[in-house]
Design a protein around this motif. Structure first.
Motif, PDB file in Angstrom:
ATOM      1  N   SER A 196      25.575   3.985 -12.894  1.00 23.67           N
ATOM      2  CA  SER A 196      24.455   4.211 -11.984  1.00 23.67           C
ATOM      3  C   SER A 196      23.343   4.821 -12.822  1.00 23.67           C
ATOM      4  CB  SER A 196      24.885   5.143 -10.850  1.00 23.67           C
ATOM      5  OG  SER A 196      25.239   6.399 -11.381  1.00 23.67           O
ATOM      6  N   LYS A 218      22.454   7.902 -13.212  1.00 23.06           N
ATOM      7  CA  LYS A 218      22.791   9.143 -13.919  1.00 23.06           C
ATOM      8  C   LYS A 218      24.273   9.379 -14.117  1.00 23.06           C
ATOM      9  CE  LYS A 218      18.421  11.250 -13.264  1.00 23.06           C
ATOM     10  NZ  LYS A 218      17.456  11.533 -12.260  1.00 23.06           N
ATOM     11  N   ALA A 219      25.068   8.312 -14.003  1.00 20.46           N
ATOM     12  CA  ALA A 219      26.494   8.469 -14.241  1.00 20.46           C
ATOM     13  C   ALA A 219      27.076   7.191 -14.838  1.00 20.46           C
ATOM     14  CB  ALA A 219      27.218   8.808 -12.943  1.00 20.46           C
ATOM     15  N   VAL A 220      28.155   7.366 -15.570  1.00 22.85           N
ATOM     16  CA  VAL A 220      28.859   6.246 -16.175  1.00 22.85           C
ATOM     17  C   VAL A 220      30.320   6.389 -15.823  1.00 22.85           C
ATOM     18  CG1 VAL A 220      29.429   5.068 -18.317  1.00 22.85           C
ATOM     19  CG2 VAL A 220      27.350   6.429 -18.164  1.00 22.85           C
TER      20      VAL A 220
END
Lengths: 128, 489, 449
Positions: A61, A63-65
């Motif tokens: 996304s 701000k995330a993996v």
């Protein structure tokens, strides 16, 4: 949050649909909801050999993996060609259009390790 | 008085959209030698897409863009972990002195004694402030300093024949720490910081073994707490055959009060662009000198600035050095600013800076703790970390941050450290007055009230900025990283 | 202290609000034995006028291109800096801002760096550029690591004519990552030895790295190098230490390069004893997810208005931690802004004209020096604004003699390669008038003796 009865699940939040020796894999409704808007998906190539419990791809996304782990061992026989251009399918249709890969199973015994819908839902509830 | 207000805002196109063939913004003297040519197969006809604009176009363009920014000179900038203190103007003048800015890096040493002497003075002062035996000024930024420090630690192990593979890193660490350890070929072992937010000697002891090359800590840590077990922790790691690296991002709490080198730390980087008041420049340039204990001196990057019989010189003859990390000797222009700052402050001024930075953070904590949730209760040093647990009506940290913009403030660091859900990390620095802190705290308290009474104000914020919340998802799904007329109709 | 606003009364009130009685109480968590029990041994504070006087006297001990006639280059270049740049970067909304984490109040930085990314793409012929790296050398090291990631290979072929400090930096970054670094010799033309390169390229090669121009000022023929690299499944990394050359030379992208990195100091920044400059880093679009550093992208706000944000951040250390593409956080943003201003002022015609002047003046100097008895040019291939001169006798003695005449005549190559004790590198830019070049030539006459 949906937990379809006909699917199997992992504690890494993948779902698995079993049809003979071919399993289809994606990430669960809970996983997509935690990640937020998916912007990028990385998939293995057809023909790749996967090992149960090892990472086969990535979902990102803004701000995330999140690594995605293979629920079973086997050969990748098909990948969802729509995902690279429309990664939002994972958000809008986690269990159908947002499927990721199909694997030809090399060891059916590994299926016994998967959770059923009730067990997975209980696991998710526990995670809070 | 509320600081944030609305006013005339000027729109401005991309510079490429101003371009008009035939306009020019430069002048060159007439060529006084014959025109030389290259073989045609080497030469391009033009740089496609380059703008053609006048000097006035350029000046208006960048002046207007500047008004869309918020800097420390605009107002309070309590960005945690970033130490956004005032950037003194004389330091800018200093860095522009022609004899400093205009000195070429390959000028013979005899003709660059001023530059080398300044570097020697700065590295000596940094060693005194930190308690280390030697300091290199070469790294260009904090993460670059981490790389230097961890490569030295690895070189020290290699020289002893140690094949250790692991680096311990608390979960409160900056992301640069694990990324740096990986760049040095190490595997990262995360350590959970536990409920108190402070690393205990027992925890470190339980992780320490023959495969651990180093521990990377930040002190004070990213929760703004002093690692009070640090001396014991260093002893445990040393006894186990490892070394301790300290991320010096938070040195602004300790100047003249405690010295990391005295506590047992083996290597630490400084962020001149945090602690030593050099400007952040919208992302850089910074400077990340590294201090080391005696045992790591042979491994320092080369060249080192040294003092010798002839004055100051560059020492390249360092056979155990990790090598160089960049061209030349570092971000010299930033060193000039930091040196000017140290000379202006003196030892007493630096200590006062740390004291007032800690006072300011604790004052904000005292004023906001009745309303905002404070997950870690130990005494704060230079920064304080709240979160959004007390907020209702689907108001979250992001909404508070965006609403602060409407009030005229740069938001704190948010969602970091990762161990605090919905973290709001406030670092006021010493250069802010009680009046500024009061106004900011009033705004934070007003926002908390708004979250009860009119949460839409938070969800819609910011509303008085030139652009409002931007679609980051679209930016990532269809990246547009370069101007192309077709994309910008 | 004028940077600290607290009055004694403020401190008293604040301590009371906190509920402690002294400043020392605030540091109670620091064990007494860990504290420094003496004042820092630093000089007493200086006033602004004293400070400036001290720094002026340090500055007076340095030679510059204003005090001497300087022909130093080698990765740091003396080009004219238009007045506009310093005036505009002194807008403190730019220089006192942090990284643009809050896009609504950082659009100035974000749009300017988006323009920088675009200018770098146009100049290099690449499709994506990041928001900057520390410098050319560290960008080169990051490019090598990116090539290894993208190809899943570990061997790097580096032209021996690459800037030696870039070469050393690559070595430093790679030393514990299981990489194999191999030098490719230089041919008598001054270009990379194509036959040697062909012999070295293989199934393990991740990248070929060449300077453009190379450290000797020579313009490499990139197209055949790119073709050979691609046949082997390797990438071509082009390192540009003097990017003014790209105003005139075909772009590396047009010639087949996959990653183009370089040093942008020539674009409006003073030499500043070697820093800060700006590392630029550009690549093919297909490699974007493997790139290090920050990227800025265009998007819209909720009202449909154009705006810019940091994007594709999942590559970076603050999200991906030990699996990030790099550990870089702070970059050289202000210097990228200076480069944007410089390139914008010069524009399409100016960048070409300034490059043409560099080439013409350097060519004039090169011919005149080559005509001197006792001097020769070891390399035959076309050069841009730097060239290597070989002299009978000791170069260091020659350059020292010139220093006595107020001339910094060039860089002894023995600094980097002890075997090259009779060679030096001369740089000529648009800043040199014909009479300056003539003065150098006159001073060189008579050679090292």
């Amino acid at each position: 949050m949906e937990f379809p009865e006909e699917l199997k699940y992992t504690e890494e939040h993948e779902w698995v649909m079993i049809e003979d020796d071919i399993v289809t894999v994606g990430i669960t409704d809970f996983a997509q909801d935690s990640l937020g808007d998916v912007v990028f998906v990385e998939l293995p190539e057809v023909g790749a050999m996967l090992e149960a419990g090892k990472s086969f791809g990535v979902v990102e996304s803004v701000k995330a993996v999140s690594d995605v782990y293979s629920p079973v061992s086997g050969e990748v026989v098909e990948i969802n060609e729509d995902l690279p251009d429309t990664p939002e399918l994972i958000n809008t249709s986690a269990y159908e259009d947002g499927w990721m890969i199909k694997i030809r199973l090399s060891d059916t015994a590994e299926l016994d390790d998967l959770l059923d819908a009730d067990a997975y839902q209980a696991f998710v509830d526990e995670q809070g | 008085m509320r600081v944030g207000t609305s006013g005339l805002q000027l729109n401005e196109k991309l510079i490429f959209e101003h371009s008009d063939p035939g306009r020019r913004g430069y002048s060159l003297p007439a060529l006084d030698v014959r025109v030389a040519t290259l073989p045609p197969e080497l030469v391009r006809t033009e740089v496609p897409g380059f703008p053609e604009v006048s000097e006035v176009d350029v000046v208006r363009h960048f002046t207007r863009l500047s008004t869309w920014n918020y800097g420390v000179d605009s107002g309070f900038y309590p960005l945690g972990s970033c130490t956004m203190k005032y950037n003194p103007k004389v330091n800018e003048t200093a860095a522009r002195i022609p004899g400093l800015a205009g000195c070429h890096p390959y000028t013979p040493e005899t003709l660059s004694q001023g530059a080398l002497g300044l570097m020697y003075g700065l590295q000596t002062a940094l060693a005194e402030i930190s308690g280390f035996s030697a300091v290199t000024l070469q790294p260009a930024a904090g993460a670059h300093g981490e790389l230097a420090g961890m490569l030295m630690i690895r070189a020290w192990h290699e020289a002893k024949g140690n094949k250790r593979r692991k680096v311990l890193i608390p979960d409160t660490a900056h992301g640069t720490n694990p990324a740096t350890a990986a760049l040095c070929g190490y595997d990262v072992v995360p350590i959970a910081s536990g409920g108190s937010g402070v690393l205990t000697a027992e925890t470190v002891a339980s992780f320490m073994n023959d495969d651990v090359a180093a521990l990377m800590v930040t002190n004070p840590n990213t929760l703004g707490l002093f690692e009070s077990d640090i001396v014991k922790i260093c002893d445990i790691v040393h006894a186990g055959g490892g070394l301790v690296y300290c991320d010096g991002a938070n040195l602004n709490a300790l100047m003249g009060i405690a010295r990391p080198g005295d506590l047992g730390i083996d290597a630490m980087h400084f962020n001149l662009h945090k602690t030593f008041a050099t400007p952040h420049g919208g992302g850089g340039p910074g400077s990340g000198p590294v201090g080391v204990a005696e045992k790591l001196i042979p491994y320092l990057p080369k060249p080192m600035v040294v003092k010798n019989d002839q004055g100051y010189g560059l020492d390249f003859d360092r056979p155990q050095s990790i090598g160089r990390l960049r061209s030349f000797y570092g971000n010299f222009g930033i060193m000039v600013r930091a040196w000017a700052y140290i000379l202006t402050m003196g030892g007493s001024g630096l200590k006062q800076a740390s004291e007032m930075a800690v006072l300011n953070a604790n004052y904000i904590r005292a004023r906001l703790e009745p309303v905002y949730n404070l997950p870690h209760k130990h005494r704060s040093l230079h920064e304080v970390v709240f979160n959004d647990a007390n907020l209702a009506n689907d108001c979250h940290t992001l909404d508070v941050a965006k609403r602060l913009i409407d009030y005229g403030y740069h938001p704190p660091t948010i969602y970091f450290p990762l161990v605090v859900k919905g973290a709001i990390m406030i670092e006021p620095t010493e250069t802010e007055s009680m009046e500024t802190l009061d106004e900011f705290c009033d705004a934070m308290l007003a926002i908390a009230r708004e979250s009860q009474e009119n949460p839409d104000l938070l969800h819609a914020a910011p509303t008085i900025t030139r652009v409002q919340r931007l679609d980051e998802t679209a930016a990532a799904r269809q990246p547009c990283l370069c101007w192309n007329p077709a994309d910008f109709v | 202290m004028r940077y600290i606003p607290h009055t004694e009364e403020d401190v008293r009130q604040m301590l009371a609000a906190i509920g402690v009685t002294s400043i020392a109480d605030l540091f109670a968590e620091i064990p007494a034995e860990s504290r420094l029990d003496r004042p820092l041994a630093l000089p007493a504070p200086l006033s602004e006028s004293e400070l400036l006087r001290d720094l002026q006297s340090l500055a007076a001990q340095n030679a510059t291109a204003s005090s001497q006639l300087s022909f130093l280059g080698g990765g740091a270049y003396n080009h004219f800096i238009p007045s506009v740049i310093d005036q505009l970067i002194s807008r403190s909304e730019f220089y006192t801002a942090y990284t643009p984490y809050q896009p609504e109040i950082s659009q100035g930085t974000l749009q300017a760096v988006f323009e920088y990314q675009t200018l770098i793409c146009q100049l290099t012929g690449m499709e994506v550029s990041n928001a900057s790296m520390y410098d050319g050398a560290s960008a080169c090291a990051e490019a090598v690591l990116m090539a290894a990631r993208a190809t899943k290979r570990k061997q790097i072929l580096l032209a021996a004519s690459l800037h030696p400090e870039y070469r050393e930096t690559v070595t430093t970054y790679c030393q514990y990552l299981g990489m194999e670094l191999i030098d490719v010799p230089t041919a008598s033309s001054g270009r990379i030895d194509a036959a040697a390169l062909a012999g070295l390229l293989g199934k393990e090669t991740a990248a070929v790295v060449v300077g453009y121009p190379n450290f000797f000022g020579i313009i490499e023929e990139l197209e055949p190098i790119a073709a050979a690299a691609h046949v082997a499944g390797a990438l071509l990394v082009t390192a540009v230490a003097e990017p003014i050359a790209l105003g005139l030379l075909k772009s590396p992208g047009e010639l087949g390069a996959d990653i183009v990195i370089g040093e942008g100091q020539s674009f409006g920044m003073p030499v500043s004893f070697g820093g800060p400059g700006v590392g630029f880093f550009a690549a093919r679009e297909k490699l974007v997810r493997s790139m290090p550093g920050r990227l800025i992208g265009a998007t819209r706000d909720k009202n449909g208005k154009r705006g810019f944000v940091l994007t594709l951040a999942t590559r970076e250390q603050h999200i991906r931690r030990e699996k990030a593409t790099s550990n870089i956080c702070s970059n050289q943003g202000m210097c990228a802004l200076m480069a944007s201003m410089y390139l914008t002022l010069l524009g399409k015609n100016g960048i070409r004209e300034v490059a043409q002047q560099n080439l013409s003046k350097a060519t004039y100097a090169r011919s005149a020096i080559a005509a001197l008895p006792g001097f020769r040019l070891p390399y035959s291939a076309p050069m841009f604004n730097e060239f290597v001169v070989e002299v009978e006798g000791d170069v260091v003695a020659l350059l020292t003699r010139l220093e006595g005449q107020g001339i910094l005549g060039g860089i002894s190559l023995a600094r980097f390669w002890p075997g090259m004790h009779n060679r030096f590198l001369v740089c000529v830019t648009e800043q040199h008038r014909r009479q300056d070049i003539d003065a150098l030539v006159a001073a060189l006459k008579g050679g090292a003796a």
